[in-house]
Scaffold this motif. Structure first.
Motif, PDB file in Angstrom:
ATOM      1  N   ILE A   1      -8.231   1.176  -0.714  1.00  0.00           N
ATOM      2  CA  ILE A   1      -6.795   0.980  -0.523  1.00  0.00           C
ATOM      3  C   ILE A   1      -6.121   1.154  -1.878  1.00  0.00           C
ATOM      4  O   ILE A   1      -6.571   0.603  -2.883  1.00  0.00           O
ATOM      5  CB  ILE A   1      -6.480  -0.419   0.058  1.00  0.00           C
ATOM      6  CG1 ILE A   1      -7.096  -0.567   1.447  1.00  0.00           C
ATOM      7  CG2 ILE A   1      -4.984  -0.648   0.139  1.00  0.00           C
ATOM      8  CD1 ILE A   1      -6.886  -1.928   2.051  1.00  0.00           C
ATOM      9  N   ALA A   2      -5.045   1.912  -1.895  1.00  0.00           N
ATOM     10  CA  ALA A   2      -4.350   2.179  -3.156  1.00  0.00           C
ATOM     11  C   ALA A   2      -3.512   0.984  -3.603  1.00  0.00           C
ATOM     12  O   ALA A   2      -3.423   0.689  -4.794  1.00  0.00           O
ATOM     13  CB  ALA A   2      -3.464   3.415  -3.010  1.00  0.00           C
TER      14      ALA A   2
ATOM     15  N   ILE B   1      -6.971 -11.214  -4.025  1.00  0.00           N
ATOM     16  CA  ILE B   1      -6.499  -9.831  -3.966  1.00  0.00           C
ATOM     17  C   ILE B   1      -5.541  -9.686  -2.791  1.00  0.00           C
ATOM     18  O   ILE B   1      -5.864 -10.078  -1.656  1.00  0.00           O
ATOM     19  CB  ILE B   1      -7.682  -8.852  -3.800  1.00  0.00           C
ATOM     20  CG1 ILE B   1      -8.714  -9.070  -4.904  1.00  0.00           C
ATOM     21  CG2 ILE B   1      -7.194  -7.412  -3.781  1.00  0.00           C
ATOM     22  CD1 ILE B   1     -10.050  -8.424  -4.615  1.00  0.00           C
ATOM     23  N   LEU B   2      -4.384  -9.125  -3.062  1.00  0.00           N
ATOM     24  CA  LEU B   2      -3.443  -8.753  -2.004  1.00  0.00           C
ATOM     25  C   LEU B   2      -3.587  -7.269  -1.723  1.00  0.00           C
ATOM     26  O   LEU B   2      -3.461  -6.441  -2.642  1.00  0.00           O
ATOM     27  CB  LEU B   2      -2.007  -9.065  -2.427  1.00  0.00           C
ATOM     28  CG  LEU B   2      -1.503 -10.496  -2.243  1.00  0.00           C
ATOM     29  CD1 LEU B   2      -0.093 -10.638  -2.817  1.00  0.00           C
ATOM     30  CD2 LEU B   2      -1.516 -10.904  -0.771  1.00  0.00           C
ATOM     31  N   GLY B   3      -3.895  -6.919  -0.478  1.00  0.00           N
ATOM     32  CA  GLY B   3      -4.034  -5.523  -0.066  1.00  0.00           C
ATOM     33  C   GLY B   3      -3.043  -5.177   1.028  1.00  0.00           C
ATOM     34  O   GLY B   3      -2.835  -5.956   1.965  1.00  0.00           O
ATOM     35  N   ASN B   4      -2.445  -4.018   0.922  1.00  0.00           N
ATOM     36  CA  ASN B   4      -1.404  -3.604   1.873  1.00  0.00           C
ATOM     37  C   ASN B   4      -2.035  -2.957   3.098  1.00  0.00           C
ATOM     38  O   ASN B   4      -2.568  -1.853   3.036  1.00  0.00           O
ATOM     39  CB  ASN B   4      -0.438  -2.619   1.204  1.00  0.00           C
ATOM     40  CG  ASN B   4       0.764  -2.317   2.078  1.00  0.00           C
ATOM     41  OD1 ASN B   4       0.890  -2.828   3.180  1.00  0.00           O
ATOM     42  ND2 ASN B   4       1.663  -1.488   1.585  1.00  0.00           N
ATOM     43  N   VAL B   5      -1.985  -3.669   4.226  1.00  0.00           N
ATOM     44  CA  VAL B   5      -2.418  -3.108   5.517  1.00  0.00           C
ATOM     45  C   VAL B   5      -1.297  -3.336   6.539  1.00  0.00           C
ATOM     46  O   VAL B   5      -1.549  -3.589   7.717  1.00  0.00           O
ATOM     47  CB  VAL B   5      -3.734  -3.748   6.006  1.00  0.00           C
ATOM     48  CG1 VAL B   5      -4.904  -3.300   5.163  1.00  0.00           C
ATOM     49  CG2 VAL B   5      -3.633  -5.276   6.011  1.00  0.00           C
ATOM     50  N   SER B   6      -0.058  -3.240   6.086  1.00  0.00           N
ATOM     51  CA  SER B   6       1.080  -3.558   6.944  1.00  0.00           C
ATOM     52  C   SER B   6       1.262  -2.513   8.034  1.00  0.00           C
ATOM     53  O   SER B   6       0.912  -1.340   7.886  1.00  0.00           O
ATOM     54  CB  SER B   6       2.360  -3.662   6.114  1.00  0.00           C
ATOM     55  OG  SER B   6       2.617  -2.442   5.458  1.00  0.00           O
TER      56      SER B   6
END
Length: 504
Positions: A91-92, A123-128
């Motif tokens: 994930i970018a 860690i916050l990862g964007n999977v919105s």
């Protein structure tokens, strides 16, 4: 040690303390009262324990399983640390966070929070998952010539459209946040070497200084940052056409886009800008002049035609030619009301039909507008409520207001008719002149982001008339309008733009 500052504000002197996964859950639950929508997914491997926290309604479950859970479960040969987790996630958009405010804000935006117990950071990862409609044709600003696509409610999609139109490396986009509670994303957009820095700073400061819990869209944002909130005239343009925004940017204007809003806001925008259409640019210059002048005359006619009828029949009937006076007398023979009440009644009927047609479904609304206008008009004449001539005048006034490309300005024109009709009924032609002088003085006193609202007519700038009041051939518009105070004034070299013979 996992550094965590509990509460909504970071305070000096608060010492970091370690958190277990259970402690993390308690702190997040105390900040987010969303019930079962808040989900914790715990994964164990050997002595490692990891939790994924997310909001079910905001994330893409497929992306979560494929890009978060699966890589973590497959990574069994390494010890789980936040550094090793970052390396394996495809994930970018990833960021290390250990503050409760940042984590809660990320969860509300559709991020997943991954925390390995005992680590100093999560860690916050964007999977919105974004709910949005596809690109469609513009509805409120219909065109014959030019691109037909319109902005949508997706800020990222709107930026994509705009960047496809303008590939200039000087196109700047600044991140803004609007609404203290909703925290809606917004973009301040301008071309760095064209837009005046004072205009950019004024937009930036007014938006950043807003202390309001929620701003529904760019139209409301425009009302909040404009200089005069009491006037009926809009001071900033809202449009759903990317092409119109691109033209505005190239002329040195400043644009604001908001997430979940399908309209762009830009300025400074003088009075005559609201009568411009992008069709004027794509048509030949002489046709563009004709249409632009037609819109201005139609707006003028829409404002003054009905008050003139009231004033003439009430006080100045001697200026009516005798044949027409006889016709007017015959049409009003059975009307029991004075002209001012008759005109206000019909104007009210027209506005009622227009509003009903706008609120009904499209096909039903069109039928309602046409049939309703014919039926109500004919019935009003037969019943003796009004005259045939006033029906024609009211219809022409309504058509004149509908020719204005801007819906906000069109509505303003329709609204100012009512006080002018009342003044015409009280004082006749003098009342019309009083209203005209009042609105002229009011327009002279208005400004749009520091610039004159009646520019380029006041102050008079001859070279800018080709961009606003008239439409001249493109090869003669070598300089940008100076009313916007652009940094780079020159658009192109007039010598290079001249036509050359084939033999040359």
């Amino acid at each position: 040690m996992f550094k965590w500052l509990a509460g909504k504000k970071k305070t000096e002197g608060t010492k970091p303390h370690s958190l277990t996964i259970d402690g993390l859950k308690e702190q997040i639950k105390s900040q987010l009262n969303v019930g079962e929508d808040l989900t914790f997914r715990t994964i164990k491997h050997g002595g490692n324990k990891l939790v994924c926290c997310y909001m079910k309604s905001l994330i893409d479950k497929t992306a979560l399983d494929e890009f978060i859970v699966a890589p973590i479960q497959e990574n069994t040969h390494n010890e789980w640390t936040y550094e090793s987790i970052v390396q394996i996630l495809p994930i970018a958009d990833l960021s290390a966070q250990n503050q409760i405010d940042d984590v809660v804000e990320g969860l509300n935006a559709g991020y997943v929070y991954i925390y390995v117990e005992g680590q100093p950071y999560g860690i916050l990862g964007n999977v919105s998952k974004t709910v949005e409609r596809g690109i469609e044709k513009a509805e409120t600003e219909s065109l014959v010539y030019g691109p037909k696509i319109a902005f949508t409610e997706s800020l990222i999609g709107n930026i994509n459209i705009l960047r496809q139109n303008i590939k200039d490396t000087n196109l700047c986009m600044e991140d803004l946040t609007v609404g203290t509670r909703t925290k809606t994303e917004a973009k301040l957009i301008y071309i760095k070497d064209i837009a005046d820095e004072e205009n950019v700073n004024e937009f930036r400061e007014k938006i950043s200084q807003l202390e309001i819990d929620h701003v529904p869209g760019t139209t409301v944002l425009g009302q909040l940052i404009e200089n005069n909130s009491w006037t009926v005239f809009p001071q900033l343009v809202t449009t759903e056409l990317p092409d119109r925004v691109s033209i505005a940017l190239m002329r040195g204007k400043v644009v604001v886009l908001m997430d979940r809003s399908p309209d762009a806001l830009y300025g400074p925008t003088p009075f005559f800008t609201f009568f411009e259409s992008t069709e004027d640019v794509y048509m030949r210059w002489n046709m563009g002049i004709g249409l632009r002048v037609l819109r201005l005359l139609a707006a003028f006619m829409s404002v003054l035609l009905t008050p003139a009828y009231v004033a003439v029949l009430t006080y100045h009937y001697e200026i009516i030619p005798s044949p027409l006076l006889v016709s007017l007398g015959q049409s009003r023979a059975n009307v029991p009301f004075p002209p001012v009440f008759e005109a206000l009644l019909l104007e009210f009927f027209i506005e009622l039909l227009r509003e009903a047609g706008a609120r009904l479904p499209t096909k039903v609304g069109q039928t309602m507008g046409i049939v309703g206008g014919i039926v109500v008009g004919q019935a009003a004449v037969d019943a003796g409520f009004t005259s045939n001539i006033l029906i024609i005048i009211i219809a022409l006034s309504a058509l004149g207001s509908f020719t204005t490309p801007s819906y906000l300005m069109s509505t303003s024109i329709r609204m100012i008719r009512f006080p002018i009709i009342l003044l015409a009924g009280f004082w006749g032609g003098i009342g019309i002149m009083v209203a005209f002088c009042f609105f002229l003085i009011h327009l002279l006193r208005l400004d749009t982001m520091g610039g004159s609202y009646l520019s380029p007519v006041y102050p008079l700038r001859w070279k800018d008339l080709g961009y606003s009041f008239f439409r001249v051939p493109t090869q003669y518009l070598s300089k940008r309008p100076i009313s916007n105070r652009p940094i780079d004034v020159q658009r192109f070299s007039p010598q290079k733009a001249k036509k050359k013979d084939v033999d040359e």
